[in-house]
Design an enzyme around this catalytic site. Structure first.
Site, PDB file in Angstrom:
ATOM      1  N   ASP A 164       0.871  -1.166   0.000  1.00 56.10           N
ATOM      2  CA  ASP A 164       0.000   0.000   0.000  1.00 56.10           C
ATOM      3  C   ASP A 164       0.915   1.225   0.000  1.00 56.10           C
ATOM      4  O   ASP A 164       2.115   1.110   0.291  1.00 56.10           O
ATOM      5  CB  ASP A 164      -0.892  -0.040   1.249  1.00 56.10           C
ATOM      6  CG  ASP A 164      -1.853   1.129   1.331  1.00 56.10           C
ATOM      7  OD1 ASP A 164      -2.218   1.685   0.282  1.00 56.10           O
ATOM      8  OD2 ASP A 164      -2.236   1.482   2.454  1.00 56.10           O
ATOM      9  N   ASP A 183      -2.068  -0.906   5.739  1.00 62.19           N
ATOM     10  CA  ASP A 183      -2.405  -0.473   7.101  1.00 62.19           C
ATOM     11  C   ASP A 183      -3.904  -0.513   7.385  1.00 62.19           C
ATOM     12  O   ASP A 183      -4.330  -0.219   8.505  1.00 62.19           O
ATOM     13  CB  ASP A 183      -1.857   0.931   7.382  1.00 62.19           C
ATOM     14  CG  ASP A 183      -2.507   1.997   6.502  1.00 62.19           C
ATOM     15  OD1 ASP A 183      -2.806   1.704   5.328  1.00 62.19           O
ATOM     16  OD2 ASP A 183      -2.713   3.122   6.981  1.00 62.19           O
TER      17      ASP A 183
END
Length: 204
Positions: free
Chosen positions: A10, A174
């Site tokens: 990410d 996350d």
């Protein structure tokens, strides 16, 4: 990292340290009272989400912000408010990517928009010769794909395009919902805290 050939990262909260509170503050300063609700830490809402899914253009997004604020606002000021999210790009994380690049295939899978990616492709942002795209074999960006995580579709598109095998892939994100889907799809996963130094998982 046994049997792992690919790593999917990410961007926000993983490579870039985010500051949602600063973004909310800037948009409220522009007059967007709903900023707290619209700027979700992991999945945007309203026109912010529509921009990330490629459903509206930048011009349409700017106008939606003006409508929310009830006044005319220069595009540059709206961009600056969005940049409030971007707290830091730690140099050690870019060095980590460089070290991993020789051992694994690296991919980026990000819920993002053309404004943030314009910032990410500016040499001034990085202060070095390489741009963000130079650290990855390929980048998969939500606004280009028409879907955002945690939709299974965005992962399926990435798998089909890249040919990567989920069982040989490590996914770092996350967002708990994103990590959950990644694990369900067969990837090994890790969920760092925003801004966490997670080099230890690679023995770096």
């Amino acid at each position: 990292m046994k049997n792992i050939k690919n790593i999917v990262f990410d961007l926000g909260g993983v490579i870039i340290t985010l500051d949602r509170d600063e973004a909310v503050r800037r948009f409220k300063q522009l007059g967007v009272k709903e900023a707290e609700e619209l700027l979700d830490p992991y999945h945007q809402k309203g026109s912010f989400l529509e921009l990330e899914e490629g459903l509206i253009s930048r011009k349409e997004y700017y106008q939606s912000i003006r409508d929310l604020a009830g006044k005319d606002i220069p595009e540059e000021d709206i961009d600056d408010a969005l940049y409030g999210f971007l707290a830091d790009v730690p140099a050690y994380k870019l060095e980590m990517l460089e070290q991993l690049r020789g051992k694994y295939n690296l991919y980026l899978l990000s819920n993002t928009n053309p404004i943030i990616m314009g910032w990410a492709h500016d040499p001034i942002t990085w202060g070095r010769e390489k741009l963000l795209c130079d650290y990855f074999d390929k980048m998969y960006l939500s606004y280009q794909m028409g879907y955002t995580k945690p939709s299974r579709k965005i992962f399926e598109i990435m798998f089909a395009d890249s040919g990567l095998n989920p069982s040989e892939t490590f996914f770092i994100d996350d967002g708990s919902a994103n990590v959950k889907i990644g694990e369900e799809l067969g990837m090994k996963v890790y969920q760092p805290e925003n801004g966490e130094d997670f080099r230890h998982i690679f023995g770096i």
